[in-house]
Design an enzyme around this catalytic site. Structure first.
Site, PDB file in Angstrom:
ATOM      1  CB  CYS B  83     -13.596 -21.299  -6.066  1.00 10.33           C
ATOM      2  SG  CYS B  83     -14.930 -21.848  -5.009  1.00 10.33           S
ATOM      3  CB  CYS B 206     -13.929 -17.664   6.494  1.00  5.45           C
ATOM      4  SG  CYS B 206     -14.419 -18.882   7.711  1.00  5.45           S
ATOM      5  CB  SER B 207     -11.481 -16.199   1.628  1.00  2.00           C
ATOM      6  OG  SER B 207     -12.396 -17.149   1.135  1.00  2.00           O
ATOM      7  CB  ILE B 209     -18.899 -12.316   0.630  1.00  2.00           C
ATOM      8  CG1 ILE B 209     -19.271 -13.552   1.464  1.00  2.00           C
ATOM      9  CG2 ILE B 209     -19.808 -12.146  -0.576  1.00  2.00           C
ATOM     10  CD1 ILE B 209     -19.084 -14.867   0.750  1.00  2.00           C
ATOM     11  CE  LYS B 326      -9.368 -13.741   6.869  1.00  2.00           C
ATOM     12  NZ  LYS B 326      -9.744 -12.350   6.563  1.00  2.00           N
ATOM     13  CG  HIS B 330     -12.664 -16.410  -3.033  1.00  2.00           C
ATOM     14  ND1 HIS B 330     -12.159 -16.664  -4.303  1.00  2.00           N
ATOM     15  CD2 HIS B 330     -13.330 -17.544  -2.664  1.00  2.00           C
ATOM     16  CE1 HIS B 330     -12.503 -17.874  -4.685  1.00  2.00           C
ATOM     17  NE2 HIS B 330     -13.214 -18.440  -3.719  1.00  2.00           N
TER      18      HIS B 330
END
Lengths: 88, 382
Positions: B83, B206-207, B209, B326, B330
């Site tokens: 990342c 959670c960020s 997909i 978020k 991402h």
């Protein structure tokens, strides 16, 4: 480089119960992973079995057991390794 | 010699079913070149940031692919650090200019993630962790950051709902960003009601997909005196153990602390001089750690600052005005570059509804894996 051998006995530092699994672990959910401080000092990440999330506490004593790790992948090889269970 | 960003652009981030990896990367690149008023034939080199092109699109060799799509045949390199690919590709690009080898360089980050199913993308992301010590045990990234979150809760007596403040803030910022993956404002209650992914991290901690791309054009600043540009003051990159279990601390990321130290030294500034930052909030706990690791707040004090809205638009140190990972999304390889685009646009006063005031110095903080790589870049208006 030197080889060191450790006894698989330790204490729980932190844990998390996985609900959304990666490939090969879908049938195991929910399962709990934890950071375990082995008595000799190093920390390892491993699954904790025979326990529910509600029973987990920091400092809980655990011992290593030989277990299957997930389902066979494309190579059709069953991976074995160590998981941990609470010591009574 | 100083390096400056002379052009920048992003594609929308989200579930982009109709768009391919190469299309997004090319669109972002062309938009950034237009923004810089530079023709592709004037580029000397390209750096491409991408993590899972081979798994999600059956495509590696992205350096050559992007050059081909732009109709040029220059020196082109793909950089991968999970990342942190974007931040690291940018750093390597700046060095290619500072070395004197290249004059005008394009850096593009892109990721196509939504063509993979849930377990497949989870497994692809786990390549950012330790295969033998983490993936083999069934760890996921939500799980690794959840282990960090619980450690932080234990050490600083923090409650789950306090982490939720990060997601709430970042969705608010994202609601003001037309390119963000999410445009909806959420509440702490929404976060608490969302389903558990890896205890105590819930879906809204959670960020997502996402698909998306971002690009910047860099140059020796003296070549473009009359252009609107933003200057690089300093950079730093560092690694820490790939495996979380081997770290010295489970409540801070040493790679971030070390990368920041180098960047601050090169820039000749201290954390107090930074006006705003884009930090790596892959999970809510990650933003808490980031603002402490960067020296903005003492250990255990980040949540207090969040509660006081110091890091919200309008506050004294706005964090993640883009919506962060978020809210904005991402797409792994694109994030590090998107952070730089956001800092650039904010310093130029071009951020429209989410524009913050009085900005002179901005910082980007890009993390790979569970803190295994960190790249920090610091930018200024002059």
């Amino acid at each position: 480089m030197q080889e060191e051998e450790f006894t698989p006995q330790g204490k729980i530092l932190s844990w998390s119960t996985i609900r959304v699994a990666p490939n090969g672990f879908e049938k195991l959910t929910p399962y709990t992973i934890a950071l375990i401080r082995i008595n000799e000092g190093p920390v390892v990440l491993s699954q904790i079995v025979n326990v529910t999330e509600a029973d987990m506490i920091r400092g809980m004593k655990v011992t290593g057991v030989f277990r299957k790790l997930g389902l066979p992948g494309d190579a059709d090889v069953i991976k074995y390794g160590i998981k941990f269970v609470p010591v009574d | 010699m100083k390096v400056s960003v002379i052009g920048s652009a992003v594609t929308p981030f989200g579930e982009l079913w109709d768009v391919s990896l190469r299309q997004m990367a090319t669109e972002a690149s062309i938009s950034a070149l237009d923004d810089a008023n530079i023709d592709p034939t004037n580029i000397d080199a390209i750096f491409v940031a991408n993590m899972m092109g081979s798994k999600s699109a059956g495509q590696s060799h992205l350096g050559s692919l992007i050059a081909s799509e732009l109709g040029i045949s220059v020196d082109s390199t793909r950089v991968e650090a999970a990342c942190a690919s974007g931040g690291l590709a940018f750093l390597r690009a700046t060095e290619s200019i500072l070395s004197g080898r290249h004059k005008v360089v394009l850096v593009v980050g892109a990721e196509k993630m939504t063509d993979l199913g849930g377990s497949d993308v989870s497994s692809a992301l786990m390549e950012a962790g330790d295969e033998e010590w983490e993936s083999a045990q069934g760890a996921t990234f939500a799980g690794l950051y959840a282990l960090i979150a619980r450690s932080y809760m234990q050490e600083y007596q923090v409650k789950e709902e306090e982490f939720a403040l990060v997601a709430v803030k970042n969705h608010y910022h994202a609601s003001l960003n037309p390119n963000a993956h999410f445009r909806n404002v959420i509440t702490v209650d929404d976060v608490m009601k969302s389903s558990m992914v890896a205890t105590p991290m819930k879906l809204l901690d959670c960020s997502p997909i996402s698909d998306g791309a971002a690009a910047v054009v860099l140059a020796d600043s003296s070549l473009f005196n009359n252009k609107r540009q933003v200057y690089l003051m300093g950079s730093g990159a560092a690694t820490d153990t790939l495996s979380l279990a081997e770290r010295e601390s489970f409540t801070s990321l040493k790679a971030a602390q070390n990368a920041a130290k180098v960047a601050y030294k090169e820039a000749g500034i201290s954390p107090m001089d930074v006006d705003f930052a884009e930090v790596h909030d892959c999970f809510s706990i990650a933003e808490i750690l980031a603002i402490e690791d960067l020296g903005f707040y003492n250990k255990g004090q980040a949540i207090k600052a969040l509660k006081k809205k110091e890091t919200t638009l309008g506050g004294k140190l706005p964090i993640n005005l883009s919506g962060g990972l978020k809210g904005c999304g991402h797409p792994v390889g694109a994030t590090g570059i998107k952070q730089i685009v956001e800092v650039t646009k904010q310093l130029l006063g071009e951020s429209d509804k989410r524009q913050a005031d009085g900005l002179k110095i901005g910082l980007t903080h890009n993390i790979g894996g569970s803190g295994a790589t960190c790249v920090v870049n610091i930018f200024s208006k002059k």
